[in-house]
Design a protein around this motif. Structure first.
Motif, mmCIF file in Angstrom:
data_model
loop_
_atom_site.group_PDB
_atom_site.id
_atom_site.type_symbol
_atom_site.label_atom_id
_atom_site.label_comp_id
_atom_site.label_asym_id
_atom_site.label_seq_id
_atom_site.Cartn_x
_atom_site.Cartn_y
_atom_site.Cartn_z
ATOM 1 N N PRO A 41 28.769 56.957 22.350
ATOM 2 C CA PRO A 41 28.958 55.679 21.654
ATOM 3 C C PRO A 41 30.395 55.506 21.178
ATOM 4 C CG PRO A 41 27.023 56.843 20.812
ATOM 5 C CD PRO A 41 27.782 57.813 21.659
ATOM 6 N N SER A 42 30.881 54.270 21.205
ATOM 7 C CA SER A 42 32.205 53.983 20.662
ATOM 8 C C SER A 42 32.160 53.925 19.146
ATOM 9 C CB SER A 42 32.719 52.647 21.218
ATOM 10 O OG SER A 42 32.900 52.717 22.603
ATOM 11 N N VAL A 43 31.033 53.474 18.608
ATOM 12 C CA VAL A 43 30.791 53.492 17.159
ATOM 13 C C VAL A 43 29.453 54.184 16.952
ATOM 14 C CG1 VAL A 43 30.336 52.094 15.115
ATOM 15 C CG2 VAL A 43 32.125 51.399 16.706
ATOM 16 N N ASP A 44 29.431 55.178 16.062
ATOM 17 C CA ASP A 44 28.238 56.018 15.931
ATOM 18 C C ASP A 44 27.848 56.145 14.466
ATOM 19 O OD1 ASP A 44 26.182 57.637 16.715
ATOM 20 O OD2 ASP A 44 27.407 59.421 17.056
ATOM 21 N N HIS A 45 26.670 55.566 14.126
ATOM 22 C CA HIS A 45 26.124 55.654 12.759
ATOM 23 C C HIS A 45 27.164 55.246 11.705
ATOM 24 C CE1 HIS A 45 22.508 57.482 14.330
ATOM 25 N NE2 HIS A 45 23.244 58.381 14.988
ATOM 26 N N PHE A 46 27.655 54.042 11.879
ATOM 27 C CA PHE A 46 28.703 53.497 11.014
ATOM 28 C C PHE A 46 28.036 52.843 9.802
ATOM 29 C CE2 PHE A 46 31.977 50.421 9.786
ATOM 30 C CZ PHE A 46 33.136 51.177 9.881
ATOM 31 N N ASP A 47 28.257 53.403 8.626
ATOM 32 C CA ASP A 47 27.725 52.857 7.370
ATOM 33 C C ASP A 47 28.905 52.484 6.491
ATOM 34 O OD1 ASP A 47 24.743 52.822 6.906
ATOM 35 O OD2 ASP A 47 24.963 54.845 7.732
ATOM 36 N N PHE A 48 28.957 51.198 6.122
ATOM 37 C CA PHE A 48 30.107 50.764 5.327
ATOM 38 C C PHE A 48 29.823 49.366 4.785
ATOM 39 C CE2 PHE A 48 34.552 49.271 4.793
ATOM 40 C CZ PHE A 48 35.019 50.314 3.989
ATOM 41 N N SER A 49 30.338 49.076 3.592
ATOM 42 C CA SER A 49 30.182 47.752 2.987
ATOM 43 C C SER A 49 31.545 47.202 2.607
ATOM 44 C CB SER A 49 29.286 47.814 1.752
ATOM 45 O OG SER A 49 27.957 48.168 2.111
ATOM 46 N N VAL A 50 31.719 45.900 2.816
ATOM 47 C CA VAL A 50 32.980 45.224 2.523
ATOM 48 C C VAL A 50 32.697 44.101 1.530
ATOM 49 C CG1 VAL A 50 34.953 43.982 3.476
ATOM 50 C CG2 VAL A 50 33.820 45.759 4.846
ATOM 51 N N ARG A 51 33.410 44.101 0.430
ATOM 52 C CA ARG A 51 33.216 43.067 -0.586
ATOM 53 C C ARG A 51 33.966 41.791 -0.205
ATOM 54 N NH1 ARG A 51 34.339 47.801 -3.312
ATOM 55 N NH2 ARG A 51 36.526 47.153 -3.567
ATOM 56 N N PRO A 52 33.513 40.634 -0.682
ATOM 57 C CA PRO A 52 34.236 39.381 -0.392
ATOM 58 C C PRO A 52 35.677 39.451 -0.884
ATOM 59 C CG PRO A 52 32.077 38.900 -1.320
ATOM 60 C CD PRO A 52 32.277 40.386 -1.459
ATOM 61 N N GLY A 53 36.619 39.051 -0.060
ATOM 62 C CA GLY A 53 38.026 39.042 -0.429
ATOM 63 C C GLY A 53 38.716 40.377 -0.330
ATOM 64 N N GLU A 54 38.011 41.410 0.121
ATOM 65 C CA GLU A 54 38.587 42.754 0.205
ATOM 66 C C GLU A 54 39.345 42.929 1.521
ATOM 67 O OE1 GLU A 54 37.117 47.384 -0.457
ATOM 68 O OE2 GLU A 54 35.669 45.862 0.167
ATOM 69 N N THR A 55 40.437 43.686 1.457
ATOM 70 C CA THR A 55 41.200 44.030 2.652
ATOM 71 C C THR A 55 40.871 45.459 3.045
ATOM 72 O OG1 THR A 55 43.025 42.529 2.140
ATOM 73 C CG2 THR A 55 43.496 44.341 3.641
ATOM 74 N N VAL A 56 40.343 45.602 4.263
ATOM 75 C CA VAL A 56 39.937 46.910 4.777
ATOM 76 C C VAL A 56 40.754 47.208 6.026
ATOM 77 C CG1 VAL A 56 38.058 48.249 5.791
ATOM 78 C CG2 VAL A 56 37.602 46.717 3.864
ATOM 79 N N ALA A 57 41.409 48.367 6.013
ATOM 80 C CA ALA A 57 42.209 48.784 7.168
ATOM 81 C C ALA A 57 41.465 49.869 7.933
ATOM 82 C CB ALA A 57 43.571 49.288 6.717
ATOM 83 N N LEU A 58 41.507 49.791 9.257
ATOM 84 C CA LEU A 58 40.888 50.792 10.118
ATOM 85 C C LEU A 58 41.988 51.547 10.846
ATOM 86 C CD1 LEU A 58 38.168 48.467 11.710
ATOM 87 C CD2 LEU A 58 37.836 50.059 9.805
ATOM 88 N N VAL A 59 41.997 52.864 10.689
ATOM 89 C CA VAL A 59 43.017 53.678 11.338
ATOM 90 C C VAL A 59 42.345 54.817 12.086
ATOM 91 C CG1 VAL A 59 44.751 53.120 9.584
ATOM 92 C CG2 VAL A 59 43.352 55.179 9.333
ATOM 93 N N GLY A 60 43.085 55.416 12.989
ATOM 94 C CA GLY A 60 42.558 56.527 13.773
ATOM 95 C C GLY A 60 43.221 56.561 15.130
ATOM 96 N N ALA A 61 42.944 57.624 15.864
ATOM 97 C CA ALA A 61 43.542 57.783 17.195
ATOM 98 C C ALA A 61 42.967 56.749 18.152
ATOM 99 C CB ALA A 61 43.280 59.202 17.698
ATOM 100 N N SER A 62 43.620 56.585 19.309
ATOM 101 C CA SER A 62 43.098 55.692 20.346
ATOM 102 C C SER A 62 41.708 56.152 20.762
ATOM 103 C CB SER A 62 44.022 55.690 21.560
ATOM 104 O OG SER A 62 45.295 55.186 21.223
ATOM 105 N N GLY A 63 40.792 55.196 20.883
ATOM 106 C CA GLY A 63 39.428 55.530 21.240
ATOM 107 C C GLY A 63 38.558 55.909 20.073
ATOM 108 N N ALA A 64 39.075 55.767 18.858
ATOM 109 C CA ALA A 64 38.287 56.135 17.685
ATOM 110 C C ALA A 64 37.207 55.111 17.369
ATOM 111 C CB ALA A 64 39.202 56.316 16.466
ATOM 112 N N GLY A 65 37.322 53.882 17.922
ATOM 113 C CA GLY A 65 36.299 52.864 17.691
ATOM 114 C C GLY A 65 36.757 51.704 16.831
ATOM 115 N N LYS A 66 38.060 51.635 16.537
ATOM 116 C CA LYS A 66 38.572 50.598 15.617
ATOM 117 C C LYS A 66 38.369 49.192 16.197
ATOM 118 C CE LYS A 66 42.769 52.213 15.783
ATOM 119 N NZ LYS A 66 42.550 53.259 16.804
ATOM 120 N N SER A 67 38.809 48.978 17.433
ATOM 121 C CA SER A 67 38.687 47.651 18.039
ATOM 122 C C SER A 67 37.229 47.268 18.256
ATOM 123 C CB SER A 67 39.445 47.601 19.364
ATOM 124 O OG SER A 67 40.833 47.755 19.144
#
Length: 588
Positions: free
Chosen positions: A365-391
């Motif tokens: 899987p490109s994304v595996d058991h991803f658990d996460f919550s984002v609040r309204p108006g929050e800025t969340v950055a995704l980082v990691g190596a190529s192929g980590a699943g960010k896109s």
């Protein structure tokens, strides 16, 4: 003109292409019927001339009353004069129907391309799809035009000739009818290879279209690295296959035409010889005029049957194009929105509940058991190596991809229950590679919006730090940016993309490597513009350079599709984990 992509998709389920064409022409049945009648009237001299010629010969040979000569010639002249108005009205009827059908197909294809998932577009080359919209529909149009002109002409001559022969010399009708089975036999024998050759040739041309599109997009890289010879050699193989497939198709068509010509003319000569011998010995009451008529009809009917057979390659090619278009119209890889709840407004809260996503045939899987919550108006950055699943996460947020398992909630509602088209009205995307079309700056910034004032466009450009360079352009807002924005620098294009996002006042913002590959000054201007754009909006950021996301509310470090770390810039640096290692590498 209204389009009917959905009805076409509903009707086309792999049935014979002729049924699909009949369905497409259902709105023009009356017009086509009238056009057919007009064609029969205007082409009647073709099959009446041999009969009138026979009558004239009999008048001369038998010294019949001279008025019969004038009656026959006058009738022929009247029919000839009817050709012009009949032909114009026929063209008007058929041309309208054919052009409407081809236009409907193109509109339906363009709509379907907008409805198909991003996964479909990643699998199918844009060059192939371009070929279907342009070349395949053009082939269908040509097939219908040639089938109507040549087919109706041949059928009119064939039916009219058989009726006249049945009336004047019924004893010869069975002999004439031999022509049709002979032609059908040849068509059946050659139909299978014709179909296969046309399919092979279509596939090779689609591949060529894809290669040409790829080659033109890579020209700056090719020329910059002196790789012209490699690019040409890469094209050579594709061109050789197109040439080979074309030669095989032409050879099959040539064999088809030659064999049918020989058979039809041989039968015609045999019939003519038989009629002459019968008339010579005075059997069946055959007159000199009848021999002349049969001789003329042999040529006419042979030409009509040959014409029908010669249409077979074009019809086969056209039906193959109908199947090709049907591959898109019936493609199942659609984003399903019908009947789902529309999004009238959104706060921009996202909850990922054990989300996983795997691409077809992927090993993991490109994304595996991803658990996460984002609040309204929050800025969340995704980082990691190529192929980590960010896109992949970004595409899940936009709704381009749907979870293989788990669910994503928007403001507490499962996104599977929402009409994602209405959700995207509240989303703006600033991609790594800015996509502009060949229009003015005004058109690019306000793309998709109705009645946007120049004041609003100027305000958006100002917020995007783009107004300064736009005002320096000769035509200002009316400056044409060129194909894909070729007349602008990378930083200028990116600032226009930000202005396009600003003017939509989104609730959710997607930034995918928005400042990569830019010079320091351009990056600073864009970072300043992005900071204004992100204020008060739920923002997802993918960035390679960690310095650009240090002010994010939270940073998610991804590894192999999993969440490895979550925290602020300072927290993650102090944790001495994967983020600290990435930061040390970039800082060093």
């Amino acid at each position: 003109m209204a389009y009917c992509a959905e009805p076409i998709d509903h009707h086309y389920r792999g049935e014979h292409p002729l049924r699909t064409l009949a369905y497409l022409a259902r709105e023009d049945r009356g017009r086509l019927a009238l056009g057919t009648v007009l064609f029969a009237v205007k082409s009647s001299p073709t099959w009446l001339l041999p009969l009138i010629t026979a009558n004239v010969v009999d008048v001369v040979v038998g010294h019949q009353p001279i008025f019969r000569l004038w009656i026959n010639c006058g009738l022929m002249l009247a029919l000839l004069l009817l050709n012009y108005p009949g032909h114009v009205l026929y063209v008007r009827c058929y041309s309208y129907a054919i052009r409407r059908i081809s236009n409907t197909l193109r509109i339906s294809l363009c709509r379907r391309l907008q409805e198909l998932s991003i996964g479909y577009h990643t699998r199918v080359s844009s060059g192939v799809l371009q070929t279907k919209v342009i070349r395949d529909v053009e082939t269908i149009e040509q097939m219908m035009q040639q089938a109507s002109d040549g087919g109706l002409g041949a059928l009119s001559a064939l039916i009219g000739g058989l009726v006249v022969i049945a009336y004047r010399t019924p004893s010869f009708l069975p002999v004439i009818v031999v022509l049709v089975p002979a032609a059908a036999f040849i068509a059946m024998k050659l139909r299978a290879p014709l179909k296969q050759r046309n399919e092979d040739f279509r596939e090779e041309v689609e591949q060529l279209s894809s290669r040409v599109l790829e080659m033109t997009s890579l020209i700056p890289i090719t020329r910059g690295h002196g790789l012209e010879r490699s690019a040409i050699e890469r094209m050579d193989g594709t061109l050789r296959r197109v040439r080979s497939a074309g030669q095989s198709l032409d050879l099959t068509n040539g064999r088809f035409g030659s064999l049918s010509w020989i058979v039809l003319n041989t039968v015609g000569v045999g019939c003519l010889a038989g009629a002459a011998v019968i008339a010579y010995y005075g059997a069946f009451g055959l007159t000199a005029g009848d021999v002349v008529m049969l001789s003329a009809f042999f040529s006419t009917l042979t030409g009509a049957t040959s014409g029908l057979l010669n249409l077979a390659p074009m019809i086969t090619k056209g039906l193959e194009s109908v199947r090709s278009v049907g591959e898109v119209l019936q493609a199942p890889d659609l984003e399903s929105n019908e009947g789902k709840a529309e999004v009238e407004q959104t706060r921009g809260a996202f909850d990922f509940r054990d989300v996983s996503f795997a691409y077809p045939d992927a090993e993991r899987p490109s994304v595996d058991h991803f658990d996460f919550s984002v609040r309204p108006g929050e800025t969340v950055a995704l980082v990691g190596a190529s192929g980590a699943g960010k896109s992949t996460v970004l595409n899940l947020v936009i709704g381009f991809l749907r979870p293989t398992s788990g669910r994503i909630e928007l403001d507490g509602v499962d996104m599977e229950r929402l009409d994602l088209r209405t959700f995207r009205r509240f989303v703006s995307v600033v991609p790594q590679e800015t996509i502009l079309f060949e229009g003015t700056i005004r058109q690019n910034v306000s793309y998709g919006l109705d009645e946007v004032s120049d004041e609003a466009i100027v305000a958006a450009l100002r917020d995007a730090n783009a107004l300064e360079f736009v005002e320096q352009l000769p035509a200002g807002l009316d400056t044409v940016v060129g194909e894909r924005g070729a007349r602008l620098s990378g930083g200028q294009k990116q600032r226009l993309a930000i202005a396009r996002a600003v003017i939509r006042d989104p609730r959710v913002l997607i930034l995918d490597e928005a400042t990569s590959a830019l010079d320091t000054r351009s990056e600073a201007l864009i970072q300043e513009a992005l900071a204004r754009l992100m204020r008060g909006r739920t923002t997802f950021v993918v960035a390679h350079r960690l310095s650009t996301i240090r002010d994010a509310d939270r940073i998610v470090v991804m590894d192999g599709g999993h969440v490895s770390q979550v925290g602020t810039h300072e927290t993650l640096l102090n944790s001495h984990g994967a983020y600290a290692s990435l930061h040390a590498v970039q800082a060093g």
